[in-house]
Motif scaffolding. Structure first.
Motif, PDB file in Angstrom:
ATOM      1  N   ALA A 221       0.811  -1.218   0.000  1.00  0.00           N
ATOM      2  CA  ALA A 221       0.000   0.000   0.000  1.00  0.00           C
ATOM      3  C   ALA A 221       0.840   1.261   0.000  1.00  0.00           C
ATOM      4  O   ALA A 221       0.400   2.318  -0.476  1.00  0.00           O
ATOM      5  N   ALA A 222       2.069   1.159   0.506  1.00  0.00           N
ATOM      6  CA  ALA A 222       2.969   2.315   0.537  1.00  0.00           C
ATOM      7  C   ALA A 222       3.804   2.423  -0.732  1.00  0.00           C
ATOM      8  O   ALA A 222       4.642   3.321  -0.843  1.00  0.00           O
ATOM      9  N   GLY A 223       3.604   1.495  -1.671  1.00  0.00           N
ATOM     10  CA  GLY A 223       4.371   1.526  -2.913  1.00  0.00           C
ATOM     11  C   GLY A 223       5.720   0.866  -2.830  1.00  0.00           C
ATOM     12  O   GLY A 223       6.535   0.999  -3.746  1.00  0.00           O
ATOM     13  N   GLU A 224       5.973   0.105  -1.754  1.00  0.00           N
ATOM     14  CA  GLU A 224       7.248  -0.584  -1.596  1.00  0.00           C
ATOM     15  C   GLU A 224       7.172  -1.989  -2.191  1.00  0.00           C
ATOM     16  O   GLU A 224       6.120  -2.638  -2.143  1.00  0.00           O
ATOM     17  N   PRO A 225       8.282  -2.478  -2.771  1.00  0.00           N
ATOM     18  CA  PRO A 225       8.280  -3.828  -3.346  1.00  0.00           C
ATOM     19  C   PRO A 225       7.789  -4.876  -2.352  1.00  0.00           C
ATOM     20  O   PRO A 225       8.194  -4.877  -1.189  1.00  0.00           O
ATOM     21  N   ASP A 226       6.908  -5.739  -2.799  1.00  0.00           N
ATOM     22  CA  ASP A 226       6.258  -6.729  -1.948  1.00  0.00           C
ATOM     23  C   ASP A 226       6.428  -8.111  -2.565  1.00  0.00           C
ATOM     24  O   ASP A 226       5.841  -8.423  -3.601  1.00  0.00           O
ATOM     25  N   ALA A 227       7.231  -8.948  -1.915  1.00  0.00           N
ATOM     26  CA  ALA A 227       7.514 -10.283  -2.438  1.00  0.00           C
ATOM     27  C   ALA A 227       6.268 -11.153  -2.474  1.00  0.00           C
ATOM     28  O   ALA A 227       6.151 -12.046  -3.317  1.00  0.00           O
ATOM     29  N   SER A 228       5.317 -10.921  -1.576  1.00  0.00           N
ATOM     30  CA  SER A 228       4.129 -11.770  -1.514  1.00  0.00           C
ATOM     31  C   SER A 228       3.246 -11.620  -2.741  1.00  0.00           C
ATOM     32  O   SER A 228       2.417 -12.484  -3.039  1.00  0.00           O
ATOM     33  N   ARG A 229       3.401 -10.530  -3.477  1.00  0.00           N
ATOM     34  CA  ARG A 229       2.586 -10.295  -4.670  1.00  0.00           C
ATOM     35  C   ARG A 229       3.279 -10.736  -5.957  1.00  0.00           C
ATOM     36  O   ARG A 229       2.705 -10.660  -7.042  1.00  0.00           O
ATOM     37  N   LEU A 230       4.531 -11.168  -5.842  1.00  0.00           N
ATOM     38  CA  LEU A 230       5.327 -11.437  -7.034  1.00  0.00           C
ATOM     39  C   LEU A 230       4.745 -12.555  -7.885  1.00  0.00           C
ATOM     40  O   LEU A 230       4.673 -12.443  -9.110  1.00  0.00           O
TER      41      LEU A 230
END
Length: 333
Positions: A194-203
């Motif tokens: 939500a903050a625009g930071e890379p998120d491995a869980s969505r990869l």
């Protein structure tokens, strides 16, 4: 996002000696057909049958060049190899050897470095058979950094420079245009929190939705074999498309003292991404008129008298690519 993972013993590079880490990495690295003295001494010794060798170097730094949330160790080893192999190919040479230096945080598992070594082996096997890692260095740093030096054999060919394009030449490209940039856009819009930071869980979901473009970003497959083929076909100029077609085509135009005019119809439906997207690592080359284009090359424009870059006959004055000194904002790799 830090480096994660563990091996059976849970050993990190901060706990293992450099000697132990290298002992585990060496067997996983690809061997070079040009090796006379390989890893383990103060320097490698390589055969240079041509009497000349081509050399290039490139860095990858966590943040501007890749994100650990999205790239696993094999991805990083692959990409670090591919980006250097393509520069060798762009000179018309065959890649023969790589020297690899890695500075990683002390909590990095040794098994993670083994995965990087596997990535180098897989890339060399697929992209440049016979090329291998012949040495390098390991160190520690708060910022994960790769520095790779690549060597190549011209095999009796003249090196193909950026400065040889002539009016009347055909402009051609081998490899996709804009695909890696499209993959990066997907990662930065869909694989973030939500903050625009890379998120491995969505990869995984993003990879499933955009398999070709995300793969082009994380594991580029440059057409290495087309470099020597272009040289043999008489290419007058060539370079690796690492920073964007517009920026790199302008480099050829400036080095050659000519104007390059790109045909919008040949660049695909997403013209802007094709022009300004970087990290495709295809090959841009110019050929004398009437040349039968080798390998995967296709015509995308022409060389004319004049100066600079044109698109559809009109001057294209935007920088149109990646310059780490002028526009770093963290949104690459």
């Amino acid at each position: 996002m830090g480096i994660s993972g563990s091996d059976a013993a849970g050993t990190t590079i901060g706990e293992a000696s450099e000697r132990e880490a290298l002992r585990r990495i060496f067997p996983r690295l690809p061997e070079s057909d040009a090796t006379l003295v390989g890893p383990g001494d103060d320097a490698a010794v390589l055969a240079a049958p041509d009497g000349r060798f081509v050399v290039t170097t490139d860095m990858m730094v966590h943040g501007p060049d890749f994100r650990l949330a999205w790239s696993g160790p094999e991805d990083l080893g692959w990409k670090a190899a591919a980006t250097n192999l393509s520069d060798i190919a762009a000179m018309g040479a065959v890649p023969t050897a790589l020297v690899v230096a890695i500075a990683a945080p002390p909590e990095t598992p040794v098994a993670w470095l083994e995965g990087v070594a596997d990535g180098f082996r897989l890339a060399c096997t697929e992209l440049a058979p016979g090329c291998g890692v012949v040495g390098g260095d390991l160190s520690v740093s708060a910022t994960l950094t790769f520095a790779v030096t690549a060597f190549g054999d011209l095999g009796g060919r003249r090196p193909v420079l950026r400065s040889g394009a002539r009016p009347g030449d055909v402009v051609a490209v081998s490899g996709a245009l804009g695909r890696a940039a499209a993959g990066l856009h997907a990662l930065f819009t869909e694989a973030v929190d939500a903050a625009g930071e890379p998120d491995a869980s969505r990869l995984a979901a993003v990879v499933a939705a955009h398999p070709d473009t995300v793969s082009a970003q994380l594991r580029p497959r440059p057409p290495i074999g087309d470099g020597p083929l272009a040289a043999d076909a008489g290419a007058t100029a060539m370079l690796d498309l690492s920073d964007g077609l517009a920026l790199d085509a302008r480099r050829v135009a400036e080095a050659s003292g000519v104007a390059i005019d790109l045909d919008p119809a040949a660049l695909g439906p997403d013209l802007r991404t094709a022009l300004t997207g970087g990290e495709d690592h295809g090959l841009l080359a110019t050929f004398p008129p009437g040349t039968r284009l080798p390998g995967g090359f296709r015509t995308i424009g022409a060389v004319h008298e004049g100066r600079g870059l044109r698109v559809g006959g009109r001057p294209f004055d935007e920088r149109g690519g990646w310059d780490p000194y002028l526009e770093w904002d963290g949104r690459r790799g």
